[in-house]
Enzyme design. Structure first.
Site, PDB file in Angstrom:
ATOM      1  N   ASN B 273       0.810  -1.215   0.000  1.00 49.10           N
ATOM      2  CA  ASN B 273       0.000   0.000   0.000  1.00 49.10           C
ATOM      3  C   ASN B 273       0.841   1.262   0.000  1.00 49.10           C
ATOM      4  OD1 ASN B 273      -2.580  -1.297   0.153  1.00 49.10           O
ATOM      5  ND2 ASN B 273      -1.937  -1.947   2.183  1.00 49.10           N
ATOM      6  N   HIS B 275       2.746   2.308   2.165  1.00 48.55           N
ATOM      7  CA  HIS B 275       2.884   2.887   3.486  1.00 48.55           C
ATOM      8  C   HIS B 275       3.939   2.091   4.232  1.00 48.55           C
ATOM      9  CE1 HIS B 275      -1.113   4.513   2.469  1.00 48.55           C
ATOM     10  NE2 HIS B 275      -0.541   5.571   3.000  1.00 48.55           N
ATOM     11  N   CYS B 310       1.520   6.031   7.822  1.00 54.74           N
ATOM     12  CA  CYS B 310       2.780   6.754   7.702  1.00 54.74           C
ATOM     13  C   CYS B 310       3.314   6.509   6.294  1.00 54.74           C
ATOM     14  CB  CYS B 310       3.730   6.189   8.765  1.00 54.74           C
ATOM     15  SG  CYS B 310       5.401   6.775   8.626  1.00 54.74           S
TER      16      CYS B 310
END
Lengths: 402, 402
Positions: B273, B275, B310
């Site tokens: 993803n 992230h 994040c």
């Protein structure tokens, strides 16, 4: 029945006879093969490991107050196995090769859903060790045979070469074949092939070179007859990658174009041998490659020449020199009808002569030379030299930024 | 036939309707559940991902010049499967649970030859996704059912709780059971049990909470009837960990005893993803724990409360506050007959009152509160809160230094 042995294809326990606490306990000793350092170990490190080995066994004994011996939990085969349903492995190649079916797991892929090179290398390590497991002669955690243990011998890897045409994707089933062969008189070659189970296409190939070392003296050893009898019946000629004259990797120095310094191993970077694991090496190497290359290219081959192990207290430097710069410079020079032997020229020139230069460049093939070394006050010690080749991705998957 | 869906238990694609290049393209939006931020996404990020998804498909099409479609390579089941020989998985619990047999691989263990917590968490993720795979209703890479896709819904995880009594060792075979249940009206619980195949002992337990989110609006959603019909037949009551009132994790601030700052995600830390992956979160959290604790103790439980994703450009801070300091201080104070409400006291006091304080301390049980947050000029945004509990190792395996 015979067998062969191969440790995790990266690093192994190295030993010394020094007493713990002696002044020499932090000394590094280097191991040479044909005049080239291929490894070293600190004495303190070995002694800690010996102590740890016995502790680890103890630590595995009790769970929830129940005594569970390691051998009950592991059931390491004492006879050759033809099939292992849990490892999804079977003996092939007329009884000497090993094939394991592997599903690419969700956490083994990168942002583009394809397996990372790290995952590929991990799977090579895993299948090599499982090959030894199946042989029935696995005598310790690092893949030595019973004969090797008796003779105080361990395997050390000196070279790895992996070519990846195509990275498998998340959920894809691949078959990994691995086998061993002779490498000179006293070496062993271990090869791998990774194939798509669905289509039979070969996705990747790997070859590696191993030699034996005496645990006590840390000197390279001939293969004792006893051990040869164990392992040589497993040797076959077949080669995953033809390497008639393996290309030498030149040593980089501080003039390298890219350099990451002050790299510190963390606890989670250590493997079972308490040395920095190979995945960390790869990361340190690849982190020097510029982002735009990582976005537009995929790694299609890597050669690693191991020199020395790296421990938890070492501070590391990662150097990287692109060859495409050399090619570009040389193209300019050749156009100017100037021949020079400047840095980076000779190899580029050879490629050019072989007709590969402009062809490679057109296809977007990039090459880098790498070096990981210990940062030291006096002299930087080499850990591993590397060469990577990159080919243009079919599509450009950008590196995301939020 | 019904099914359920659950993504990788960590992060998922989040979406927006903003146009690429608009001013809002880097804006973060926060997603609230019961007034608590449980996630966010940048709009640019989503748009990049959408574009990437189609490119990834393309990128998988050609290998060695041959057209190989993803569906040929993956063969995602369109009907419920009872057994998957490649994944070593089977449907249990009367048709609704999933069990997978897993061999702990050589690269999944740490220096002490036992599986790392990271590997354990990875295996939980893997088995969850394979459970969905077996259900026959997996519609995309992130575990949504067909009904969810139709309704533009995805799963987001809000909480994980993992307890590990005993870490499996290299080569050991474990069985991982996983199943789902209702969590309130509109949530789902996913649980796991990890068991030694050789002895049947339970080594670890896990539970997690999931909610549905609309991809377009990024708002939490009720479970539509169509989706409830798919997933609810898979729900069972059984709980791996009884959590009548899940303990809240307090928010740390800059006064925390341990703090690692300026942590930067690297390319290799990103998941599918795009992230930062959960393993990196764990590493950042655990790297704040002092070495002597890591040497003498093993992590026996971890609770994670997810707040925000994040991305690759975020700079992260990892805070950690030991509870044992509180205990020690309070022991002193209690001996001095002084009661105070200083930082760290109240919880310790409660433990003490419950008769657990000295008992825990004697047993060498340590507890830490963690926070990962984005370093920002104005306000630090929370990524994940954590609590870890550590118990004394049976034997002390020292961290090696060369």
């Amino acid at each position: 029945m015979a067998s062969f042995s191969c440790p995790a294809p990266y690093f192994v326990v190295r030993c010394s006879t020094a007493k713990e606490g002696s002044d020499s306990s932090h000394k590094q000793r280097y191991i040479k093969l044909n005049g080239v350092n291929i490894g070293s170990v600190s004495e303190a490190d070995f002694l800690t490991q010996s102590a740890r080995a016995s502790r680890t066994l103890l630590a595995s004994v009790a769970a929830n107050g129940c005594v569970i011996e390691e051998d009950v939990r592991l059931k390491i085969p004492t006879k050759k196995q033809l099939v292992d349903p849990h490892r999804q492995g079977l003996i092939i190649e007329g009884g000497v090769g090993y094939r394991q079916t592997v599903v690419i797991r969700s956490y083994e892929v990168g942002p583009d859903k394809t397996a990372t090179l790290e995952s590929v290398m991990n799977l090579l390590q895993e299948t090599a060790l499982n090959h030894v497991w199946m042989s029935g002669l696995l005598s310790n955690g690092f893949g030595a045979t019973h004969g090797m243990m008796k003779n105080n011998l361990i395997w050390v890897v000196s070279r790895m070469n992996v070519e990846v045409d195509h990275y498998p994707i998340w959920g894809e089933i691949v078959e990994i074949d691995t086998w061993v062969g002779a490498s000179g008189k006293n070496g062993m070659r271990r090869d791998w092939l990774i194939r798509s189970q669905a289509t039979g296409h070969v996705y990747a190939r790997g070859t590696s070179t191993w030699v034996m070392m005496n645990q006590e003296t840390r000197r390279l050893s001939k293969i004792p007859e006893e051990v040869r009898a164990e392992i040589s019946p497993w040797f076959i000629e077949k080669q995953a990658i033809k390497e008639d004259v393996p290309e030498k990797i030149s040593k980089l120095d501080d003039k390298a174009k890219y350099m990451n310094s002050h790299l510190k191993p963390k606890r989670s970077d250590l493997d079972m041998n308490h040395h920095v694991n190979n995945v960390k090496y790869l990361r340190w190497m690849l982190e020097t490659i510029p982002d735009h290359v990582l976005e537009s290219h995929q790694l299609s081959s890597i050669v690693l020449e191991y020199r020395r192990e790296c421990g938890s207290s070492d501070i590391v430097q990662s150097l990287c020199e692109p060859e495409e710069d050399g090619i570009l410079r040389d193209v300019d020079k050749i156009e100017d009808n100037e021949i020079s032997l400047l840095n980076g020229f000779s190899l580029a020139s050879e490629i050019f002569k072989a007709g590969g230069l402009l062809g490679s460049f057109d296809k977007g093939i990039l090459r880098y030379t790498h070096l990981l070394q210990i940062e030291g006050e006096a002299k930087n010690e080499e850990i591993v030299r590397g060469r990577t080749t990159w080919k243009k991705k079919l599509t450009n998957i950008p590196f995301p930024t939020q």
